[in-house]
Write an enzyme that holds these catalytic residues in place. Structure first.
Site, PDB file in Angstrom:
ATOM      1  N   ASP A  73      14.287  89.092  25.721  1.00  0.00           N
ATOM      2  CA  ASP A  73      14.047  89.417  24.322  1.00  0.00           C
ATOM      3  C   ASP A  73      14.468  88.212  23.484  1.00  0.00           C
ATOM      4  O   ASP A  73      15.477  87.570  23.781  1.00  0.00           O
ATOM      5  CB  ASP A  73      14.830  90.663  23.901  1.00  0.00           C
ATOM      6  CG  ASP A  73      14.265  91.218  22.604  1.00  0.00           C
ATOM      7  OD1 ASP A  73      13.124  91.725  22.631  1.00  0.00           O
ATOM      8  OD2 ASP A  73      14.937  91.121  21.550  1.00  0.00           O
ATOM      9  N   ASP A 155       6.360  79.588  16.255  1.00  0.00           N
ATOM     10  CA  ASP A 155       6.377  78.168  16.654  1.00  0.00           C
ATOM     11  C   ASP A 155       5.907  77.187  15.560  1.00  0.00           C
ATOM     12  O   ASP A 155       6.534  76.135  15.388  1.00  0.00           O
ATOM     13  CB  ASP A 155       5.537  77.948  17.922  1.00  0.00           C
ATOM     14  CG  ASP A 155       6.305  78.326  19.184  1.00  0.00           C
ATOM     15  OD1 ASP A 155       7.531  78.537  19.099  1.00  0.00           O
ATOM     16  OD2 ASP A 155       5.678  78.402  20.257  1.00  0.00           O
TER      17      ASP A 155
HETATM   18  P1  IMP Z   1      10.035  89.425  21.320  1.00  0.00           P
HETATM   19  O1  IMP Z   1      10.985  88.769  22.252  1.00  0.00           O
HETATM   20  O2  IMP Z   1       8.673  89.552  21.940  1.00  0.00           O
HETATM   21  O3  IMP Z   1      10.568  90.717  20.743  1.00  0.00           O
HETATM   22  O4  IMP Z   1       9.824  88.413  20.133  1.00  0.00           O
HETATM   23  C1  IMP Z   1      10.153  88.656  18.803  1.00  0.00           C
HETATM   24  C2  IMP Z   1       9.204  87.896  17.898  1.00  0.00           C
HETATM   25  O5  IMP Z   1       9.521  86.524  17.967  1.00  0.00           O
HETATM   26  C3  IMP Z   1       7.729  88.047  18.230  1.00  0.00           C
HETATM   27  O6  IMP Z   1       6.983  88.124  17.037  1.00  0.00           O
HETATM   28  C4  IMP Z   1       7.398  86.780  18.976  1.00  0.00           C
HETATM   29  O7  IMP Z   1       6.065  86.377  18.753  1.00  0.00           O
HETATM   30  C5  IMP Z   1       8.381  85.794  18.371  1.00  0.00           C
HETATM   31  N1  IMP Z   1       8.801  84.834  19.381  1.00  0.00           N
HETATM   32  C6  IMP Z   1       9.455  85.093  20.543  1.00  0.00           C
HETATM   33  N2  IMP Z   1       9.655  83.953  21.216  1.00  0.00           N
HETATM   34  C7  IMP Z   1       9.115  82.976  20.466  1.00  0.00           C
HETATM   35  C8  IMP Z   1       8.983  81.575  20.662  1.00  0.00           C
HETATM   36  O8  IMP Z   1       9.379  80.984  21.667  1.00  0.00           O
HETATM   37  N3  IMP Z   1       8.387  80.912  19.675  1.00  0.00           N
HETATM   38  C9  IMP Z   1       7.911  81.512  18.528  1.00  0.00           C
HETATM   39  N4  IMP Z   1       7.985  82.803  18.312  1.00  0.00           N
HETATM   40  C10 IMP Z   1       8.577  83.538  19.284  1.00  0.00           C
END
Ligand code: IMP
Length: 193
Positions: A73, A155
Protein backbone atom coordinates in the site's frame (compact mmCIF):
# COMPACT_ATOMS: atom_id res chain seq x y z
CA UNK A 1 14.85 -23.16 -9.71
CA UNK A 2 13.68 -19.60 -9.01
CA UNK A 3 11.49 -18.86 -5.99
CA UNK A 4 8.03 -17.64 -7.02
CA UNK A 5 6.55 -14.68 -5.12
CA UNK A 6 2.92 -13.82 -5.72
CA UNK A 7 2.20 -10.09 -5.91
CA UNK A 8 -1.51 -9.50 -5.22
CA UNK A 9 -2.75 -6.25 -6.77
CA UNK A 10 -5.09 -4.93 -9.44
CA UNK A 11 -2.57 -2.21 -10.39
CA UNK A 12 -0.65 -3.24 -13.53
CA UNK A 13 1.76 -0.29 -13.18
CA UNK A 14 2.91 -1.59 -9.79
CA UNK A 15 3.40 -5.06 -11.32
CA UNK A 16 5.52 -3.58 -14.12
CA UNK A 17 7.77 -1.80 -11.61
CA UNK A 18 8.12 -4.71 -9.19
CA UNK A 19 8.77 -7.20 -11.98
CA UNK A 20 11.44 -4.98 -13.57
CA UNK A 21 13.14 -4.59 -10.20
CA UNK A 22 13.04 -8.31 -9.39
CA UNK A 23 14.52 -9.08 -12.83
CA UNK A 24 17.36 -6.61 -12.44
CA UNK A 25 18.17 -6.99 -8.72
CA UNK A 26 17.63 -10.70 -8.00
CA UNK A 27 18.66 -13.89 -9.77
CA UNK A 28 16.46 -16.06 -7.56
CA UNK A 29 12.99 -14.47 -7.63
CA UNK A 30 10.17 -14.62 -10.17
CA UNK A 31 7.10 -12.42 -9.69
CA UNK A 32 3.74 -14.05 -10.31
CA UNK A 33 0.86 -11.57 -10.56
CA UNK A 34 -2.50 -12.36 -8.95
CA UNK A 35 -5.11 -9.83 -10.09
CA UNK A 36 -7.30 -10.01 -6.99
CA UNK A 37 -9.32 -7.05 -5.73
CA UNK A 38 -9.33 -6.93 -1.93
CA UNK A 39 -11.18 -4.08 -0.13
CA UNK A 40 -9.46 -0.66 0.10
CA UNK A 41 -9.38 -0.18 3.89
CA UNK A 42 -9.78 3.46 4.99
CA UNK A 43 -7.58 3.70 8.07
CA UNK A 44 -5.34 6.41 9.55
CA UNK A 45 -1.94 4.89 8.71
CA UNK A 46 -0.56 3.28 5.54
CA UNK A 47 1.08 0.60 7.72
CA UNK A 48 -2.28 -0.44 9.20
CA UNK A 49 -3.92 -0.43 5.77
CA UNK A 50 -1.20 -2.80 4.50
CA UNK A 51 -1.57 -5.03 7.55
CA UNK A 52 -5.38 -5.19 7.30
CA UNK A 53 -5.14 -5.92 3.57
CA UNK A 54 -2.71 -8.80 4.00
CA UNK A 55 -4.75 -10.19 6.91
CA UNK A 56 -7.87 -10.11 4.70
CA UNK A 57 -5.94 -12.20 2.14
CA UNK A 58 -4.73 -14.59 4.85
CA UNK A 59 -8.37 -15.10 5.86
CA UNK A 60 -9.90 -15.46 2.37
CA UNK A 61 -6.98 -17.33 0.75
CA UNK A 62 -7.39 -16.38 -2.95
CA UNK A 63 -4.22 -18.30 -3.96
CA UNK A 64 -4.90 -21.67 -5.60
CA UNK A 65 -1.48 -23.08 -4.66
CA UNK A 66 0.35 -22.26 -1.48
CA UNK A 67 3.13 -19.81 -2.36
CA UNK A 68 4.68 -16.87 -0.53
CA UNK A 69 2.77 -13.70 -1.33
CA UNK A 70 2.81 -9.96 -0.71
CA UNK A 71 0.71 -6.87 -1.16
CA UNK A 72 1.72 -3.24 -0.91
CA UNK A 73 0.00 0.00 0.00
CA UNK A 74 1.33 3.43 -0.91
CA UNK A 75 0.46 7.03 -0.21
CA UNK A 76 1.57 10.60 -0.73
CA UNK A 77 1.89 12.93 2.29
CA UNK A 78 1.97 16.72 2.06
CA UNK A 79 3.09 18.42 5.31
CA UNK A 80 1.71 21.80 4.13
CA UNK A 81 -1.74 20.16 4.02
CA UNK A 82 -1.33 18.50 7.46
CA UNK A 83 -0.43 15.14 5.91
CA UNK A 84 -3.23 15.04 3.33
CA UNK A 85 -3.93 12.80 1.33
CA UNK A 86 -1.82 10.14 3.17
CA UNK A 87 -3.76 6.87 3.56
CA UNK A 88 -6.60 8.37 1.49
CA UNK A 89 -4.37 8.88 -1.57
CA UNK A 90 -6.32 6.52 -3.84
CA UNK A 91 -9.69 8.10 -2.97
CA UNK A 92 -8.32 11.63 -3.41
CA UNK A 93 -6.62 10.77 -6.72
CA UNK A 94 -9.91 9.36 -8.04
CA UNK A 95 -11.85 12.45 -6.96
CA UNK A 96 -9.56 15.42 -7.75
CA UNK A 97 -6.48 13.96 -9.51
CA UNK A 98 -3.19 15.77 -10.02
CA UNK A 99 -4.95 18.97 -11.13
CA UNK A 100 -6.77 19.09 -7.78
CA UNK A 101 -3.55 18.65 -5.78
CA UNK A 102 -1.82 21.38 -7.83
CA UNK A 103 -4.75 23.70 -7.07
CA UNK A 104 -4.59 22.97 -3.32
CA UNK A 105 -0.84 23.73 -3.41
CA UNK A 106 -1.03 26.82 -5.63
CA UNK A 107 -0.10 29.33 -2.89
CA UNK A 108 2.65 27.11 -1.39
CA UNK A 109 6.30 27.94 -2.11
CA UNK A 110 9.76 26.51 -1.38
CA UNK A 111 9.78 24.22 1.67
CA UNK A 112 5.98 24.32 1.79
CA UNK A 113 5.91 22.18 -1.37
CA UNK A 114 7.64 19.25 0.35
CA UNK A 115 6.09 15.82 -0.23
CA UNK A 116 6.83 12.27 0.89
CA UNK A 117 5.80 9.04 -0.79
CA UNK A 118 5.61 5.94 1.38
CA UNK A 119 5.12 2.27 0.53
CA UNK A 120 4.50 -0.53 2.99
CA UNK A 121 5.07 -4.02 1.57
CA UNK A 122 3.41 -6.78 3.62
CA UNK A 123 4.88 -10.22 2.96
CA UNK A 124 3.62 -13.66 4.12
CA UNK A 125 5.49 -16.94 3.69
CA UNK A 126 2.04 -18.64 3.98
CA UNK A 127 -1.45 -17.63 5.23
CA UNK A 128 -0.66 -19.24 8.60
CA UNK A 129 2.48 -17.14 9.16
CA UNK A 130 2.34 -13.59 10.54
CA UNK A 131 3.11 -10.90 7.95
CA UNK A 132 6.47 -9.11 7.80
CA UNK A 133 6.33 -5.42 6.83
CA UNK A 134 8.92 -3.45 4.85
CA UNK A 135 8.73 0.34 4.56
CA UNK A 136 10.22 2.56 1.88
CA UNK A 137 10.00 6.33 1.55
CA UNK A 138 10.99 8.87 -1.06
CA UNK A 139 11.25 12.59 -0.39
CA UNK A 140 10.59 15.33 -2.88
CA UNK A 141 8.30 18.21 -3.67
CA UNK A 142 5.16 18.95 -5.61
CA UNK A 143 6.06 20.41 -9.00
CA UNK A 144 4.41 23.67 -10.09
CA UNK A 145 2.84 21.81 -13.06
CA UNK A 146 2.53 18.18 -14.16
CA UNK A 147 5.49 16.94 -16.25
CA UNK A 148 6.36 13.65 -17.98
CA UNK A 149 4.58 10.81 -19.71
CA UNK A 150 5.80 7.78 -17.74
CA UNK A 151 4.63 6.13 -14.55
CA UNK A 152 1.14 6.49 -13.09
CA UNK A 153 -0.93 8.24 -10.43
CA UNK A 154 0.85 11.18 -8.80
CA UNK A 155 4.12 10.58 -10.74
CA UNK A 156 3.79 13.67 -13.01
CA UNK A 157 3.62 16.06 -10.01
CA UNK A 158 6.16 14.40 -7.68
CA UNK A 159 9.65 15.87 -8.19
CA UNK A 160 12.41 13.94 -6.50
CA UNK A 161 14.63 15.76 -3.99
CA UNK A 162 17.88 17.04 -5.53
CA UNK A 163 16.89 15.90 -9.04
CA UNK A 164 14.96 18.16 -11.38
CA UNK A 165 12.83 15.30 -12.64
CA UNK A 166 9.36 14.12 -11.78
CA UNK A 167 8.86 10.36 -11.42
CA UNK A 168 6.91 10.54 -14.71
CA UNK A 169 10.09 11.83 -16.42
CA UNK A 170 12.11 8.78 -15.29
CA UNK A 171 12.36 5.31 -16.80
CA UNK A 172 10.99 2.46 -14.68
CA UNK A 173 14.58 1.48 -13.86
CA UNK A 174 15.51 5.00 -12.70
CA UNK A 175 12.34 5.31 -10.62
CA UNK A 176 12.91 1.91 -8.98
CA UNK A 177 16.36 2.94 -7.69
CA UNK A 178 14.98 5.89 -5.69
CA UNK A 179 11.26 5.33 -5.24
CA UNK A 180 9.32 4.46 -2.09
CA UNK A 181 8.20 1.18 -3.74
CA UNK A 182 11.71 0.35 -4.96
CA UNK A 183 13.14 0.90 -1.48
CA UNK A 184 10.45 -1.17 0.29
CA UNK A 185 10.67 -4.03 -2.23
CA UNK A 186 14.50 -4.01 -2.06
CA UNK A 187 14.17 -4.69 1.69
CA UNK A 188 11.93 -7.69 0.89
CA UNK A 189 14.48 -8.99 -1.65
CA UNK A 190 17.25 -8.65 0.99
CA UNK A 191 15.09 -10.43 3.58
CA UNK A 192 14.44 -13.35 1.23
CA UNK A 193 18.10 -13.56 0.18
P1 IMP B 1 -2.56 2.53 -3.49
O1 IMP B 1 -1.31 1.95 -2.93
O2 IMP B 1 -2.96 1.81 -4.75
O3 IMP B 1 -3.67 2.65 -2.48
O4 IMP B 1 -2.18 3.97 -3.98
C1 IMP B 1 -2.73 5.15 -3.49
C2 IMP B 1 -2.75 6.20 -4.59
O5 IMP B 1 -1.43 6.64 -4.81
C3 IMP B 1 -3.31 5.74 -5.92
O6 IMP B 1 -4.08 6.77 -6.49
C4 IMP B 1 -2.09 5.46 -6.75
O7 IMP B 1 -2.32 5.72 -8.12
C5 IMP B 1 -1.09 6.44 -6.17
N1 IMP B 1 0.25 5.86 -6.21
C6 IMP B 1 0.68 4.73 -5.59
N2 IMP B 1 1.97 4.51 -5.88
C7 IMP B 1 2.34 5.52 -6.69
C8 IMP B 1 3.57 5.82 -7.35
O8 IMP B 1 4.57 5.11 -7.27
N3 IMP B 1 3.57 6.93 -8.07
C9 IMP B 1 2.47 7.76 -8.21
N4 IMP B 1 1.31 7.51 -7.64
C10 IMP B 1 1.24 6.39 -6.89
Amino acid sequence: MKKELVFITTNKHKVKEIRAQANSESKDITIVHLDYDYPEFQLDEIDTVAEESVNYIRRYKPLKEEKPFFIEDSGLTLPALNGFPGPFSAFVFDKIGNAGILKLMVDKNGEERRATFKTVVAFCESPEKAPVLFVGTSKGKIAKAARGEGGFGYDPIFELESVNKTFAEMSTKEKNVVSHRGRAFRKLLDYIA
